[in-house]
Design a protein around this motif. Sequence first.
Motif, PDB file in Angstrom:
ATOM      1  N   ALA A 258      -8.919  15.205  -5.933  1.00  0.00           N
ATOM      2  CA  ALA A 258      -9.289  13.792  -5.843  1.00  0.00           C
ATOM      3  C   ALA A 258      -8.879  13.048  -7.116  1.00  0.00           C
ATOM      4  CB  ALA A 258     -10.794  13.655  -5.601  1.00  0.00           C
ATOM      5  N   VAL A 259      -9.146  13.655  -8.252  1.00  0.00           N
ATOM      6  CA  VAL A 259      -8.780  12.993  -9.520  1.00  0.00           C
ATOM      7  C   VAL A 259      -7.265  12.786  -9.575  1.00  0.00           C
ATOM      8  CG1 VAL A 259      -8.717  13.257 -12.028  1.00  0.00           C
ATOM      9  CG2 VAL A 259     -10.803  13.829 -10.774  1.00  0.00           C
ATOM     10  N   ALA A 260      -6.513  13.829  -9.219  1.00  0.00           N
ATOM     11  CA  ALA A 260      -5.041  13.727  -9.259  1.00  0.00           C
ATOM     12  C   ALA A 260      -4.534  12.720  -8.217  1.00  0.00           C
ATOM     13  CB  ALA A 260      -4.420  15.101  -9.009  1.00  0.00           C
ATOM     14  N   GLY A 261      -5.097  12.784  -7.010  1.00  0.00           N
ATOM     15  CA  GLY A 261      -4.625  11.917  -5.927  1.00  0.00           C
ATOM     16  C   GLY A 261      -4.957  10.449  -6.153  1.00  0.00           C
TER      17      GLY A 261
ATOM     18  N   TYR B  26     -18.353  21.048   5.603  1.00  0.00           N
ATOM     19  CA  TYR B  26     -18.117  22.164   4.695  1.00  0.00           C
ATOM     20  C   TYR B  26     -17.224  21.648   3.572  1.00  0.00           C
ATOM     21  CZ  TYR B  26     -16.034  26.339   2.693  1.00  0.00           C
ATOM     22  OH  TYR B  26     -15.588  27.288   1.802  1.00  0.00           O
ATOM     23  N   GLN B  27     -17.638  21.841   2.344  1.00  0.00           N
ATOM     24  CA  GLN B  27     -16.815  21.361   1.232  1.00  0.00           C
ATOM     25  C   GLN B  27     -16.807  22.344   0.067  1.00  0.00           C
ATOM     26  OE1 GLN B  27     -16.043  17.243  -0.734  1.00  0.00           O
ATOM     27  NE2 GLN B  27     -18.055  17.834  -1.470  1.00  0.00           N
ATOM     28  N   GLU B  28     -15.601  22.625  -0.436  1.00  0.00           N
ATOM     29  CA  GLU B  28     -15.482  23.340  -1.709  1.00  0.00           C
ATOM     30  C   GLU B  28     -15.308  22.266  -2.776  1.00  0.00           C
ATOM     31  OE1 GLU B  28     -12.632  26.604  -1.539  1.00  0.00           O
ATOM     32  OE2 GLU B  28     -13.304  27.049   0.501  1.00  0.00           O
ATOM     33  N   GLY B  29     -16.447  21.876  -3.313  1.00  0.00           N
ATOM     34  CA  GLY B  29     -16.517  20.687  -4.159  1.00  0.00           C
ATOM     35  C   GLY B  29     -15.570  20.667  -5.342  1.00  0.00           C
ATOM     36  N   LYS B  30     -15.514  21.771  -6.057  1.00  0.00           N
ATOM     37  CA  LYS B  30     -14.699  21.813  -7.289  1.00  0.00           C
ATOM     38  C   LYS B  30     -13.220  21.566  -6.986  1.00  0.00           C
ATOM     39  CE  LYS B  30     -16.013  24.809 -11.172  1.00  0.00           C
ATOM     40  NZ  LYS B  30     -17.280  24.229 -11.425  1.00  0.00           N
ATOM     41  N   THR B  31     -12.718  22.228  -5.930  1.00  0.00           N
ATOM     42  CA  THR B  31     -11.308  22.081  -5.561  1.00  0.00           C
ATOM     43  C   THR B  31     -11.018  20.654  -5.107  1.00  0.00           C
ATOM     44  OG1 THR B  31     -11.355  24.362  -4.834  1.00  0.00           O
ATOM     45  CG2 THR B  31      -9.464  23.072  -4.133  1.00  0.00           C
TER      46      THR B  31
ATOM     47  N   TYR C  83     -10.463  23.044   2.438  1.00  0.00           N
ATOM     48  CA  TYR C  83     -11.467  22.761   1.401  1.00  0.00           C
ATOM     49  C   TYR C  83     -12.528  21.743   1.822  1.00  0.00           C
ATOM     50  CZ  TYR C  83      -7.649  24.926  -1.102  1.00  0.00           C
ATOM     51  OH  TYR C  83      -6.657  25.792  -1.485  1.00  0.00           O
ATOM     52  N   LEU C  84     -12.246  21.011   2.893  1.00  0.00           N
ATOM     53  CA  LEU C  84     -13.191  19.976   3.327  1.00  0.00           C
ATOM     54  C   LEU C  84     -12.992  19.742   4.824  1.00  0.00           C
ATOM     55  CD1 LEU C  84     -15.263  17.784   2.792  1.00  0.00           C
ATOM     56  CD2 LEU C  84     -13.502  16.374   1.746  1.00  0.00           C
ATOM     57  N   HIS C  85     -13.956  20.176   5.608  1.00  0.00           N
ATOM     58  CA  HIS C  85     -13.807  20.063   7.066  1.00  0.00           C
ATOM     59  C   HIS C  85     -15.141  20.313   7.768  1.00  0.00           C
ATOM     60  CE1 HIS C  85     -13.005  24.445   6.172  1.00  0.00           C
ATOM     61  NE2 HIS C  85     -13.966  24.542   7.067  1.00  0.00           N
TER      62      HIS C  85
ATOM     63  N   PHE D  85       0.847  -1.211   0.000  1.00  0.00           N
ATOM     64  CA  PHE D  85       0.000   0.000   0.000  1.00  0.00           C
ATOM     65  C   PHE D  85       0.871   1.246   0.000  1.00  0.00           C
ATOM     66  CE2 PHE D  85       0.495  -1.376   4.436  1.00  0.00           C
ATOM     67  CZ  PHE D  85       1.017  -0.237   5.027  1.00  0.00           C
ATOM     68  N   VAL D  86       0.264   2.336  -0.440  1.00  0.00           N
ATOM     69  CA  VAL D  86       0.871   3.662  -0.278  1.00  0.00           C
ATOM     70  C   VAL D  86      -0.186   4.539   0.390  1.00  0.00           C
ATOM     71  CG1 VAL D  86       2.393   3.510  -2.302  1.00  0.00           C
ATOM     72  CG2 VAL D  86       0.108   4.469  -2.575  1.00  0.00           C
ATOM     73  N   LEU D  87       0.240   5.348   1.341  1.00  0.00           N
ATOM     74  CA  LEU D  87      -0.692   6.254   2.015  1.00  0.00           C
ATOM     75  C   LEU D  87      -0.079   7.645   2.051  1.00  0.00           C
ATOM     76  CD1 LEU D  87      -1.692   3.946   5.023  1.00  0.00           C
ATOM     77  CD2 LEU D  87      -3.033   4.379   2.961  1.00  0.00           C
ATOM     78  N   TYR D  88      -0.908   8.642   1.849  1.00  0.00           N
ATOM     79  CA  TYR D  88      -0.431  10.022   1.854  1.00  0.00           C
ATOM     80  C   TYR D  88      -1.386  10.886   2.679  1.00  0.00           C
ATOM     81  CZ  TYR D  88       1.371   8.284  -2.692  1.00  0.00           C
ATOM     82  OH  TYR D  88       1.924   7.550  -3.699  1.00  0.00           O
ATOM     83  N   SER D  89      -0.888  12.037   3.155  1.00  0.00           N
ATOM     84  CA  SER D  89      -1.798  13.053   3.691  1.00  0.00           C
ATOM     85  C   SER D  89      -1.161  14.422   3.537  1.00  0.00           C
ATOM     86  CB  SER D  89      -2.138  12.782   5.161  1.00  0.00           C
ATOM     87  OG  SER D  89      -1.014  12.961   5.978  1.00  0.00           O
ATOM     88  N   ASP D  90      -2.008  15.455   3.487  1.00  0.00           N
ATOM     89  CA  ASP D  90      -1.531  16.819   3.331  1.00  0.00           C
ATOM     90  C   ASP D  90      -2.548  17.770   3.965  1.00  0.00           C
ATOM     91  OD1 ASP D  90      -0.597  19.277   2.625  1.00  0.00           O
ATOM     92  OD2 ASP D  90      -0.672  18.949   0.460  1.00  0.00           O
ATOM     93  N   GLY D  91      -2.164  18.308   5.111  1.00  0.00           N
ATOM     94  CA  GLY D  91      -3.058  19.202   5.859  1.00  0.00           C
ATOM     95  C   GLY D  91      -3.389  20.492   5.134  1.00  0.00           C
ATOM     96  N   ALA D  92      -2.679  20.783   4.054  1.00  0.00           N
ATOM     97  CA  ALA D  92      -3.000  21.985   3.274  1.00  0.00           C
ATOM     98  C   ALA D  92      -4.404  21.860   2.670  1.00  0.00           C
ATOM     99  CB  ALA D  92      -1.960  22.203   2.178  1.00  0.00           C
TER     100      ALA D  92
END
Length: 330
Positions: A229-232, A219-224, A194-196, A183-190
């Motif tokens: 999501a597509v890239a990740g 709360y979600q900024e859907g477009k961002t 956009y979603l919280h 597996f590979v796992l990533y996270s980025d608090g930046a």
Amino acid sequence: MEKKTYAKITGVGAWLPETKLTNADLETMVETTDAWISERTGIKERRILRVPGAGAGYMGERALQQALEKAGVAPDELDLVVCGTVTPDMPFPATANLITHALGAKNAWGFDLQAACCSFLYALAVGAQFVETGRYRKVAVVGTDKMSSIIDYQDRNTCIIFGDGAGAVVLEPSEEPLGVMDFVLYSDGAGAEYLHMKAGGSRMPASHDTVENKLHYVYQEGKTVFKHAVAGMEQAALAVLERNALSAADLDLFVPHQANLRIIDATAKRMGLPKEKIALNIERYGNTTSATLPLCLYDYEKSLKKGDNLLLVSFGGGFTWGGMWLKWAY
Ligand code: UT7
């Protein structure tokens, strides 16, 4: 060389509330249409937990009970329960503790793991470590969320997407190379902005103001989020394949987080994966956050056979994302 022990899945369970919230229902609640929701997300209906006083633990317990029965494991044989959830029954104690108690899993300890929509993927990776090291022989991993408890049904940006549900798996040791392979796992608090959910944590405890200002909802900024999501999803999928010298042709089933059909389609296209190899149930359940992956495993279990190669990929709030290569064990 010492022989490696693998963590294989020996049983899958699921539990979904009976109450359905359809696109037609949502048309009466917010300004939206079945056509818009279907086209933009692929969702037709979701399940909503309406049992008074019941939360994520209620669903998780039932899903795990079924997984244990299928694996032929008695509750008191369990060593550990890891529960992935963003909607715990209470801030503390952990929902895993409540599930363990309700099941009579009296020899198990447990904890919750929160990684937004990647909660189950992270929890499966963590649970597998305890089996691979030889420390434990019976580990349960649960993904359960009552998203309806943190959704504003007047906000059309979010209320059309999410649903409630739970799934669970049992992990046991295998000397054969089956189960969690890599597996590979990533996270980025930046990505947090956009979603919280703004309130209810220690930064902004619940108050009259937070309730009045609707700060206890997603709360979600859907477009961002969509773009990331597509890239990740693509990054995680390709990383797992590359690390293991696999190609899309080697996969029997691609199991993506069910957030939006367009995200799934874009990821599959970039991987060169045909439609018939994609696990889908978003149309019926929407985005159940921690439950999407085990619910897919449950829905596709009958079509799987021993040795099949599965690729699980997820992306969610945090941001969190990752992928896992699984070999089906039965
Ligand atoms: O699981 C955790 C990770 N989450 C995700 O992966 C979700 C990622 N995001 C998404 O799935 C999508 O961004 C949404 C489904 C949330 C929204 O779809 P979108 O295609 O990004 O729509 P948008 O927000 O860009 O809105 C497009 C238009 C807007 O109208 P204008 O400004 O073009 O006139 C919105 O006001 O659609 C409108 N709109 C709606 N119309 C009808 C937004 N929501 C709705 C709605 N019904 N429910």
